[in-house]
Design a protein around this motif. Structure first.
Motif, mmCIF file in Angstrom:
data_model
loop_
_atom_site.group_PDB
_atom_site.id
_atom_site.type_symbol
_atom_site.label_atom_id
_atom_site.label_comp_id
_atom_site.label_asym_id
_atom_site.label_seq_id
_atom_site.Cartn_x
_atom_site.Cartn_y
_atom_site.Cartn_z
ATOM 1 N N GLU A 92 0.827 -1.206 0.000
ATOM 2 C CA GLU A 92 0.000 0.000 0.000
ATOM 3 C C GLU A 92 0.861 1.256 0.000
ATOM 4 N N TRP A 93 1.913 1.257 0.816
ATOM 5 C CA TRP A 93 2.819 2.405 0.855
ATOM 6 C C TRP A 93 3.440 2.631 -0.526
ATOM 7 N N ALA A 94 3.871 1.547 -1.181
ATOM 8 C CA ALA A 94 4.534 1.651 -2.488
ATOM 9 C C ALA A 94 3.590 2.199 -3.556
ATOM 10 N N GLN A 95 2.301 1.882 -3.473
ATOM 11 C CA GLN A 95 1.351 2.419 -4.453
ATOM 12 C C GLN A 95 1.254 3.930 -4.335
ATOM 13 N N VAL A 96 1.184 4.428 -3.117
ATOM 14 C CA VAL A 96 1.132 5.874 -2.894
ATOM 15 C C VAL A 96 2.461 6.516 -3.290
ATOM 16 N N ALA A 97 3.557 5.919 -2.856
ATOM 17 C CA ALA A 97 4.887 6.464 -3.158
ATOM 18 C C ALA A 97 5.137 6.499 -4.657
ATOM 19 N N GLY A 98 4.672 5.494 -5.364
ATOM 20 C CA GLY A 98 4.881 5.430 -6.805
ATOM 21 C C GLY A 98 4.278 6.612 -7.537
ATOM 22 N N TRP A 99 3.092 7.041 -7.124
ATOM 23 C CA TRP A 99 2.462 8.196 -7.776
ATOM 24 C C TRP A 99 3.261 9.459 -7.530
ATOM 25 N N HIS A 100 3.738 9.642 -6.317
ATOM 26 C CA HIS A 100 4.567 10.819 -6.032
ATOM 27 C C HIS A 100 5.853 10.780 -6.856
ATOM 28 N N LEU A 101 6.542 9.641 -6.831
ATOM 29 C CA LEU A 101 7.820 9.527 -7.539
ATOM 30 C C LEU A 101 7.650 9.718 -9.037
ATOM 31 N N TRP A 102 6.520 9.275 -9.583
ATOM 32 C CA TRP A 102 6.260 9.437 -11.010
ATOM 33 C C TRP A 102 6.339 10.908 -11.414
ATOM 34 N N TYR A 103 5.854 11.776 -10.542
ATOM 35 C CA TYR A 103 5.858 13.206 -10.830
ATOM 36 C C TYR A 103 7.124 13.906 -10.346
ATOM 37 N N GLY A 104 8.055 13.173 -9.776
ATOM 38 C CA GLY A 104 9.289 13.782 -9.278
ATOM 39 C C GLY A 104 9.125 14.430 -7.921
ATOM 40 N N CYS A 105 8.075 14.033 -7.223
ATOM 41 C CA CYS A 105 7.756 14.597 -5.908
ATOM 42 C C CYS A 105 8.208 13.622 -4.821
ATOM 43 N N ILE A 106 8.791 14.143 -3.758
ATOM 44 C CA ILE A 106 9.211 13.263 -2.654
ATOM 45 C C ILE A 106 8.480 13.595 -1.352
ATOM 46 N N GLN A 107 7.298 14.167 -1.476
ATOM 47 C CA GLN A 107 6.469 14.448 -0.301
ATOM 48 C C GLN A 107 5.763 13.145 0.089
ATOM 49 N N ILE A 108 6.554 12.184 0.576
ATOM 50 C CA ILE A 108 6.079 10.832 0.837
ATOM 51 C C ILE A 108 6.370 10.489 2.297
ATOM 52 N N PRO A 109 5.423 9.878 3.001
ATOM 53 C CA PRO A 109 5.743 9.435 4.358
ATOM 54 C C PRO A 109 6.782 8.315 4.319
ATOM 55 N N ASP A 110 7.524 8.164 5.392
ATOM 56 C CA ASP A 110 8.508 7.077 5.474
ATOM 57 C C ASP A 110 7.805 5.728 5.380
ATOM 58 N N PRO A 111 8.469 4.742 4.793
ATOM 59 C CA PRO A 111 7.865 3.406 4.737
ATOM 60 C C PRO A 111 7.821 2.790 6.134
ATOM 61 N N PRO A 112 6.863 1.917 6.379
ATOM 62 C CA PRO A 112 6.800 1.238 7.685
ATOM 63 C C PRO A 112 8.072 0.433 7.935
ATOM 64 N N ILE A 113 8.456 0.324 9.194
ATOM 65 C CA ILE A 113 9.627 -0.473 9.534
ATOM 66 C C ILE A 113 9.214 -1.621 10.445
ATOM 67 N N SER A 114 10.132 -2.541 10.634
ATOM 68 C CA SER A 114 9.902 -3.718 11.463
ATOM 69 C C SER A 114 9.577 -3.284 12.898
ATOM 70 N N ASP A 115 8.791 -4.097 13.571
ATOM 71 C CA ASP A 115 8.468 -3.818 14.975
ATOM 72 C C ASP A 115 9.713 -3.808 15.846
ATOM 73 N N THR A 116 10.741 -4.485 15.397
ATOM 74 C CA THR A 116 11.988 -4.534 16.161
ATOM 75 C C THR A 116 12.950 -3.449 15.724
ATOM 76 N N GLY A 117 12.483 -2.506 14.837
ATOM 77 C CA GLY A 117 13.334 -1.422 14.341
ATOM 78 C C GLY A 117 13.747 -0.491 15.461
ATOM 79 N N SER A 118 14.678 0.383 15.167
ATOM 80 C CA SER A 118 15.270 1.252 16.190
ATOM 81 C C SER A 118 14.464 2.489 16.499
ATOM 82 N N ARG A 119 13.365 2.732 15.825
ATOM 83 C CA ARG A 119 12.562 3.943 16.080
ATOM 84 C C ARG A 119 11.851 3.880 17.374
#
Length: 119
Positions: A92-119
């Motif tokens: 789902e994230w990639a579908q949204v990100a793809g539309w932004h990237l297609w237009y050269g826009c990087i106003q994209i939220p960060d992709p989800p990370i693993s529950d064990t990630g450092s955030r």
């Protein structure tokens, strides 16, 4: 088309943010066969996506001296065309990100990370 035409931003009412227009490339001198690499860097998109998923986007920017856009493009590829484990969590994230990237826009939220990630 330019980043100002980003339909995804228009739909959500956000302001588009211009990216550099980075690309993924298939370079037989670097990886053959295999996943694409970040243009000009030689780092595999799948490798970087795995690091982002495990540790977070900011940490990889600092560790590899990459722009946020480099990592977004790698994660978009993994969520759209990469291994099943990335498609499962980033589809789902990639579908949204793809539309932004297609237009050269990087106003994209960060992709989800693993529950064990450092955030």
């Amino acid at each position: 088309m330019s980043y100002r035409d980003c339909l995804a931003c228009k739909e959500t009412g956000t302001k588009p943010k211009r990216g550099q227009g980075l690309r993924l490339v298939f370079d037989p001198r670097t990886t053959m066969p295999g996943p694409p690499t970040l243009e000009g860097r030689g780092l595999g998109a799948e490798f970087m996506a795995a690091r982002v998923y495990a540790l977070g986007l900011k940490e990889q920017q600092d560790d590899y001296e990459l722009s946020r856009e480099h990592l977004l493009v790698a994660c978009w590829w993994a969520g759209s065309y990469g291994p099943r484990r990335f498609k499962k969590v980033w589809k789902e994230w990639a579908q949204v990100a793809g539309w932004h990237l297609w237009y050269g826009c990087i106003q994209i939220p960060d992709p989800p990370i693993s529950d064990t990630g450092s955030r």
